[in-house]
Design an enzyme around this catalytic site. Structure first.
Site, PDB file in Angstrom:
ATOM      1  N   GLY A   1       0.832  -1.190   0.000  1.00 42.31           N
ATOM      2  CA  GLY A   1       0.000   0.000   0.000  1.00 42.31           C
ATOM      3  C   GLY A   1       0.867   1.239   0.000  1.00 42.31           C
ATOM      4  O   GLY A   1       2.018   1.207   0.448  1.00 42.31           O
TER       5      GLY A   1
ATOM      6  N   CYS B   1       5.810  -0.096   7.677  1.00 40.07           N
ATOM      7  CA  CYS B   1       5.458   1.077   6.873  1.00 40.07           C
ATOM      8  C   CYS B   1       6.674   1.473   6.058  1.00 40.07           C
ATOM      9  O   CYS B   1       7.781   1.536   6.597  1.00 40.07           O
ATOM     10  CB  CYS B   1       5.034   2.221   7.799  1.00 40.07           C
ATOM     11  N   LEU B   2       6.466   1.751   4.768  1.00 34.43           N
ATOM     12  CA  LEU B   2       7.591   2.121   3.900  1.00 34.43           C
ATOM     13  C   LEU B   2       8.266   3.403   4.376  1.00 34.43           C
ATOM     14  O   LEU B   2       9.429   3.632   4.076  1.00 34.43           O
ATOM     15  CB  LEU B   2       7.114   2.276   2.449  1.00 34.43           C
TER      16      LEU B   2
ATOM     17  N   HIS C   1      -4.391   1.465   7.607  1.00 37.38           N
ATOM     18  CA  HIS C   1      -3.050   2.056   7.585  1.00 37.38           C
ATOM     19  C   HIS C   1      -2.975   3.179   6.543  1.00 37.38           C
ATOM     20  O   HIS C   1      -2.462   4.270   6.826  1.00 37.38           O
ATOM     21  CB  HIS C   1      -2.027   0.949   7.288  1.00 37.38           C
ATOM     22  N   GLU C   2      -3.519   2.924   5.340  1.00 32.12           N
ATOM     23  CA  GLU C   2      -3.427   3.932   4.273  1.00 32.12           C
ATOM     24  C   GLU C   2      -4.346   5.124   4.540  1.00 32.12           C
ATOM     25  O   GLU C   2      -3.963   6.267   4.283  1.00 32.12           O
ATOM     26  CB  GLU C   2      -3.712   3.309   2.901  1.00 32.12           C
TER      27      GLU C   2
ATOM     28  N   HIS D   1      -2.641   7.325   6.927  1.00 31.78           N
ATOM     29  CA  HIS D   1      -1.622   8.152   6.247  1.00 31.78           C
ATOM     30  C   HIS D   1      -2.263   9.413   5.680  1.00 31.78           C
ATOM     31  O   HIS D   1      -1.748  10.521   5.845  1.00 31.78           O
ATOM     32  CB  HIS D   1      -0.998   7.387   5.081  1.00 31.78           C
TER      33      HIS D   1
ATOM     34  N   GLN E   1       3.104  10.016   1.015  1.00 34.09           N
ATOM     35  CA  GLN E   1       4.391   9.338   1.178  1.00 34.09           C
ATOM     36  C   GLN E   1       5.358   9.643   0.034  1.00 34.09           C
ATOM     37  O   GLN E   1       6.566   9.439   0.179  1.00 34.09           O
ATOM     38  CB  GLN E   1       4.196   7.820   1.273  1.00 34.09           C
TER      39      GLN E   1
HETATM   40 NI    NI Z   1       2.746   3.286   5.739  1.00 31.71          NI
END
Ligand code: NI
Length: 181
Positions: free
Chosen positions: A46, A93-94, A135-136, A139, A51
């Site tokens: 995701g 998380c990236l 999660h997204e 964000h 991000q």
């Molecule tokens: Ni994330």
């Protein structure tokens, strides 16, 4: 089309809420393509627009990480409209390279969004898919997963990041393979 750098916490863009999309133009289509390519390059399941430094309310999710085109979802202006139950599980998380923690999320959610033709769409999700959607959407609301940790864990992770920042071992951005920067 391009693979873009993924911003890393504590970049301000990650903690600022995004703005609703009002039109689908070339720039939005480009953004979505870049997000998909960047997510797949990492690979991640995701990615939220902020991000990669864009403040539009757009998320992409692909639990197959590029293996199954039918699993690829694009959400404009997504929001969670219903949630039920609780699940605890490992989450990463990236924007927090190499950090993962147990996070509690709803076990079932319903998400409303628009697709790229501005049609209203609805997703009902359980298990890991529900976790990914939460999660997204977080964000896009400017909420990073650090905020969902217990105060104890959050403190430990924050101190670890501070230490790596001081030792210059914590990046400002993650550059996925194929990234042009
Ligand atoms: Ni994330």
């Amino acid at each position: 089309m391009a693979i873009r750098p993924i911003l890393v916490y504590p970049n301000d863009v990650l903690t600022s809420p995004t703005l609703p999309v009002t039109q689908v133009d070339e720039s939005l289509r480009q953004l979505v393509q870049d997000m998909i390519e960047t997510m797949h390059a990492e690979p991640g399941v995701g990615l939220a627009a902020n991000q990669i430094g864009d403040s539009r309310r757009v998320a992409v999710v692909d639990l197959s990480a590029g293996e199954d085109p039918e699993k690829l979802k694009v959400f404009l202006n997504p929001r969670i409209v219903f949630e039920k139950g609780k699940q605890s599980g490992e989450e990463g998380c990236l924007s927090f390279p190499d950090i993962s923690e147990i996070i509690t999320r709803p076990s079932l959610v319903r998400l409303e969004a628009l697709d790229l033709d501005l049609n209203a769409i609805e997703e009902e999700a359980e298990g890991f898919y529900a976790r990914a959607l939460c999660h997204e959407v977080d964000h896009l609301d400017g909420i990073v997963f650090l905020k969902r940790m217990s105060p104890l864990k959050r403190g430990l992770v924050q101190r670890r990041i501070q230490r790596m920042l001081r030792q210059e071992e914590w990046p400002e951005a993650v550059l996925p393979e194929g990234c042009e920067e």
